[in-house]
Design an enzyme around this catalytic site. Sequence first.
Site: not given
Ligand code: FAD
Ligand code: NAI
Length: 465
Positions: A184, A271, A273, A444
Amino acid sequence: MAEYDYDVLIIGAGPGGYVAAIRAAQLGLKTACVESRETLGGTCLNVGCIPSKAMLHASEYYDAAKNGMMAKMGVVVEPSLDLEQMHAQRLDAVKQLTGGIAFLFKKNKVDWKKGRASFVDAHTVDVDGEQITAKNVIIATGSSVTPLNGVEVDNEKQVVVDSTGALELRKVPEKMVVIGGGVIGLELGSVWRRLGAEVTIVEFLDQLLPGMDMDVRKEAAKIFKKQGMNLMLSTKVTGCTVDGERATLTIEPAAGGDGQTLEADCVLVSIGRRPNTEGLGLENIGLEVNKRGQIETDHDFRTSVDGVWAIGDVIPGPMLAHKAEDEGIACAENVAGQTGIVNHAVIPGVVYTWPEMAGVGLTEEEAKAKGEIKVGKFPMLANSRAKTNHEPEGFVKVISDASTDRVLGVWCIASVAGTMIAEAALAMEFGATSEDIAYTCHAHPTHSEALKEAAMGVQGKPIHI
Ligand code: FAD
Ligand code: NAI
């Protein structure tokens, strides 16, 4: 009268939950999905994958025009930033895609229950006062941002934000400090750097991107530095004060030592999730979480409670949308009595920066620890398409077992690494050897030829280096 209201009730409509719901309904199960957000699609569609890619894509165009890349190709433009329009197209993408899930729910006859769910017992879920019974319940509640002690997020004020706040900044910060050099931090840090912010990444560990191959991590640091990001590795944040529109962070070496301060008009806390289980009433069904707050399941996604299943970010494994989706399909199939499987050894990961960074399978370090390996590496500089497109940075690396030649892992940095890694995942899923890839005809001129050449490198016989 049926014993239960539904065959299966899914809590959460993210990529795990909504996909599980659709597959369950396709398999003839009476299905409902509970979601507390106003729109379907979870973190991914609303505040994650999709809006971040909308901002990455748009800012990439701006950057290419601004930094001379387009001029290099004979397209001379003087860009100006319309941030409002950039946000509007992000919101439009989110609206269309979340609306698309609502359409798919209707089409497949999945009932969308709006509200917050919590367990009454293993087969009864309370949704804002309504009690719904189901033979099977799938927990797909996802994850949310891990807070950092002493650094309070306030997305409204836009001074200290999490990823959701960082997607919506109303103005380009002058100085942005990103806490955490993970996925992130680098993606959203890239967006605002491209739009003009001076970005500093503060990372606790001695390298960026934990979990990726060390060659990728080291090369990533060089690339981001060259793009103008300040990297403070092995550094921790010890506190943060906010005065009006400015934040002052106190930082010190991770190993301890003299502290210093950093000023910023925007701080992004990224840092990691953590799983969403609070308020789910797990205590009412005797379901415990592990030390990391995750719900443990067996290979079929069954929890320790009969009839209760779990998938996605709330269970162990990488927190990725495609991993959640595949688990959703497999879990629904298992609920329906079929054999749903996810191969957790082959889950690709992609960082959507410029260039993209991607990998699948074991890192070189992990593979070495398991036994003898062979490695082939090919630089993008020697790939004709990348060279023609002025994209010299990056490489492809293929790691295979020394005795069987079976591919154990593939890592790459390239403009289209996210697309290229799908081929590597497919090869690994089919148990391919590096020789199989090396002798597969690749079109290619494409970036994918670099994968073929890296595989040829494992055999010791690449052509173009
Ligand atoms: P979520 O997508 O988190 O969905 C869970 C849902 O459950 C939520 O909508 C929530 O409101 C609902 N919920 C929770 N508790 C309750 C409850 N008690 N009752 C009713 N509803 C509830 N992953 C990638 O693979 N590629 C990416 O490019 C990527 N980019 C990301 C960028 C960002 C900024 C972030 C934050 C994450 C990104 N991720 C990416 C990670 C990805 O979003 C998650 O891994 C994915 O959404 C997980 O899916 P999930 O269905 O487990 O949970
Ligand atoms: P992350 O786990 O990728 O990175 C967190 C970073 O913060 C690590 O490098 C860690 O060492 C560092 N860190 C932890 N505590 C710290 C502190 N106190 N001070 C300084 N650095 C610290 O987590 P991020 O970037 O928040 O993403 C969360 C999740 O969302 C990831 O698990 C990722 O899989 C998913 N995600 C996936 C994307 C994709 O697939 N392109 C895009 C964005 C998110």
